[in-house]
Design a protein around this motif. Sequence first.
Motif, PDB file in Angstrom:
ATOM      1  N   TYR A 238       0.823  -1.213   0.000  1.00 52.54           N
ATOM      2  CA  TYR A 238       0.000   0.000   0.000  1.00 52.54           C
ATOM      3  C   TYR A 238       0.856   1.263   0.000  1.00 52.54           C
ATOM      4  N   GLY A 239       2.145   1.120   0.360  1.00 52.87           N
ATOM      5  CA  GLY A 239       3.031   2.295   0.368  1.00 52.87           C
ATOM      6  C   GLY A 239       3.270   2.881  -1.003  1.00 52.87           C
ATOM      7  N   TYR A 240       3.100   2.082  -2.048  1.00 56.39           N
ATOM      8  CA  TYR A 240       3.224   2.633  -3.407  1.00 56.39           C
ATOM      9  C   TYR A 240       2.167   3.701  -3.675  1.00 56.39           C
ATOM     10  N   HIS A 241       0.977   3.498  -3.116  1.00 52.52           N
ATOM     11  CA  HIS A 241      -0.134   4.411  -3.358  1.00 52.52           C
ATOM     12  C   HIS A 241      -0.178   5.546  -2.338  1.00 52.52           C
ATOM     13  N   PHE A 242       0.146   5.250  -1.068  1.00 51.94           N
ATOM     14  CA  PHE A 242       0.044   6.251   0.001  1.00 51.94           C
ATOM     15  C   PHE A 242       1.267   6.096   0.929  1.00 51.94           C
ATOM     16  N   PRO A 243       2.454   6.578   0.520  1.00 50.69           N
ATOM     17  CA  PRO A 243       3.681   6.363   1.312  1.00 50.69           C
ATOM     18  C   PRO A 243       3.726   7.163   2.609  1.00 50.69           C
ATOM     19  N   GLU A 244       3.003   8.278   2.691  1.00 49.53           N
ATOM     20  CA  GLU A 244       3.067   9.122   3.884  1.00 49.53           C
ATOM     21  C   GLU A 244       2.377   8.469   5.107  1.00 49.53           C
ATOM     22  N   LEU A 245       1.512   7.485   4.866  1.00 52.70           N
ATOM     23  CA  LEU A 245       0.775   6.853   5.968  1.00 52.70           C
ATOM     24  C   LEU A 245       1.700   6.043   6.872  1.00 52.70           C
ATOM     25  N   ILE A 246       2.810   5.549   6.317  1.00 48.32           N
ATOM     26  CA  ILE A 246       3.743   4.729   7.116  1.00 48.32           C
ATOM     27  C   ILE A 246       4.351   5.558   8.253  1.00 48.32           C
ATOM     28  N   LYS A 247       4.683   6.816   7.980  1.00 42.16           N
ATOM     29  CA  LYS A 247       5.303   7.668   8.994  1.00 42.16           C
ATOM     30  C   LYS A 247       4.291   8.112  10.055  1.00 42.16           C
TER      31      LYS A 247
END
Length: 614
Positions: free
Chosen positions: A194-203
């Motif tokens: 899912y980080g490909y689509h929404f990478p900022e959510l991981i942080k």
Amino acid sequence: MVLLHVLFEHAAGYALFAVKEVEEIGMLLPQVEDSVLNIGKFNNVVKLAAFFPFKSAQSALENINAVSEGVVHADLKLFLETNLPPGGKKKNILGVSDAKIGAALQEELGLSIQTGGVVAEILRGVRLHFHSLVKGLTAQAASKAQLGLGHSYSRAKVKFNVNRADNMIIQSIALLDQLDKDINTFAMRVREWYGYHFPELIKIVSDNATYCRLARLIGNRKELSEESLEALEEVVMDSAKAQAILEASRSSMGMDISPIDLINIESFSSRVVSLVDYRQGLQEYLRSKMGQVAPNLAALIGEVVGARLISHAGSLTNLAKYPASTVQILGAEKALFRALKTRGNTPKYGLIFHSTFIGRAAAKNKGRISRYLANKCTIASRIDCFSELPTSVFGDKLRDQVEERLSFYETGDVPRKNVDVMKEAVKEAGEVAAEIKRKLEKKERKRKKREKKLAALSMAEGEEEEEESKVKSNGETAENGDAETVKKKKKKMKQEEEVEEGAETNGVGDTPTPKKKKKREVVEEEGAETKGTEDTPAPKKKKNKKQEEEMEEEAAETNGVEDTPAPKKKKKRKSEAIEPEPVDEAAMETAEVTPETPQTEKKKKKKKIKTGDE
């Protein structure tokens, strides 16, 4: 006089055999070994003196358990006291297979015991030919008794208790560890995918389970709006984080993603979330199971660490057998043997390092507190393993002792003595055990009352059914009896008709056809009344009047009276037929029959006139 007796414990009961010619047997030991296989020769050596069959399977299990533990059971003591003959000057010699039970019998009854040698060979022959030596016992019955007792004895030895099964704890803690590894692996896969689509959510979100829930909720980040802010707050449990996620979705650097890829990501995220939920349920199950199996160990060191200790030891019994020094380094075997090999420092702690006490202690006190904690863990595991009613009283007291020891290392406060603490624990445990027993007895009483009520209801229902069946059978028999009486009356009427017809053919008497018809009608009406279909008391009175009128007519005819009253009778009958009252079917039949009576009277008169002319 026979002085040597041999005791044999069988699944069917105790047997006492008298051995003949003891000295010769002692001298000819090889011949004894040969005669064991031959039942004819063996009967010359051994004779059954007494046999005590067990009353039930439970009694057999109790006796065999006592024999295996080297305890003289009351049944065995009574059997030997009643069947062993008095020795006189010389004491009786009793041969037994086990030296342990022999020593107990010698101490209890004061007998001289012999084991091994000739006794072992004789018992071998007795075991082989036991069903032949005891009358009324077949080989099949003996094998069945042995099989049943073997199963129950093995079950009792294992001491299998559903509520105290530590195998479930071992399996559940192993599954818990496996689930932790799998959830971490799958969560990392979701983050990467899912980080490909929404990478900022991981942080923004660091927890794996929360991240998977958000990935399933958000889906396409472009569709995220102010309306979905409440749903985000429910998942994240923080309004600031939810607002940050919303702002990051508007200015994200992630690539666009197709709907099919989103469906796959959402399904995989839902699988990971379900695994997380299952792990929470499994942890609750482990907590409840530890409260049943090892409540003191769980209260002292925690459910997870206690379960790990039980799993590593193999069972709660094995853990209870370990000394405190082994429990201290349990789980650090590699480090221990490496230290022994290299002659380095041995480890101070193993699995108990995960306890909170060691983490709270200072670096210089970690070894001391781990040694003290291992000591208390050993005491708690032994109490859990061998206590009848599991309570967490001792575990709480032991935990307080560890807390006091920790504060002693930090502040120097002197802790209480172990004797005083254990006295308090024993007192509280007794009160708790009494309360538990009282509750169990109350439950048992309620269960018995419920069973009695159910039994009473079932008995009442059975009685009602029996009464109904009796009523039905009585009704059927009554109907059958009424039908039989009607049939008998009809048969009598037929016989009378035949007799009268025979008389007519011989030229005797007048034609009594109307009376026959009336009699048949009376019989039919009686049958109808017995069946309960119609109640017609009025027509019976009419019939009685008509019969009286006919009798008067016959009397008048015999006296030579003229036929003047005939028209009056016709008028009366017509008036009766014209009456508007409702008449039953039987009455209608009588009304149809009545017009025929004047014709028969005229015929009678004509016949009389003819006879007079002649």
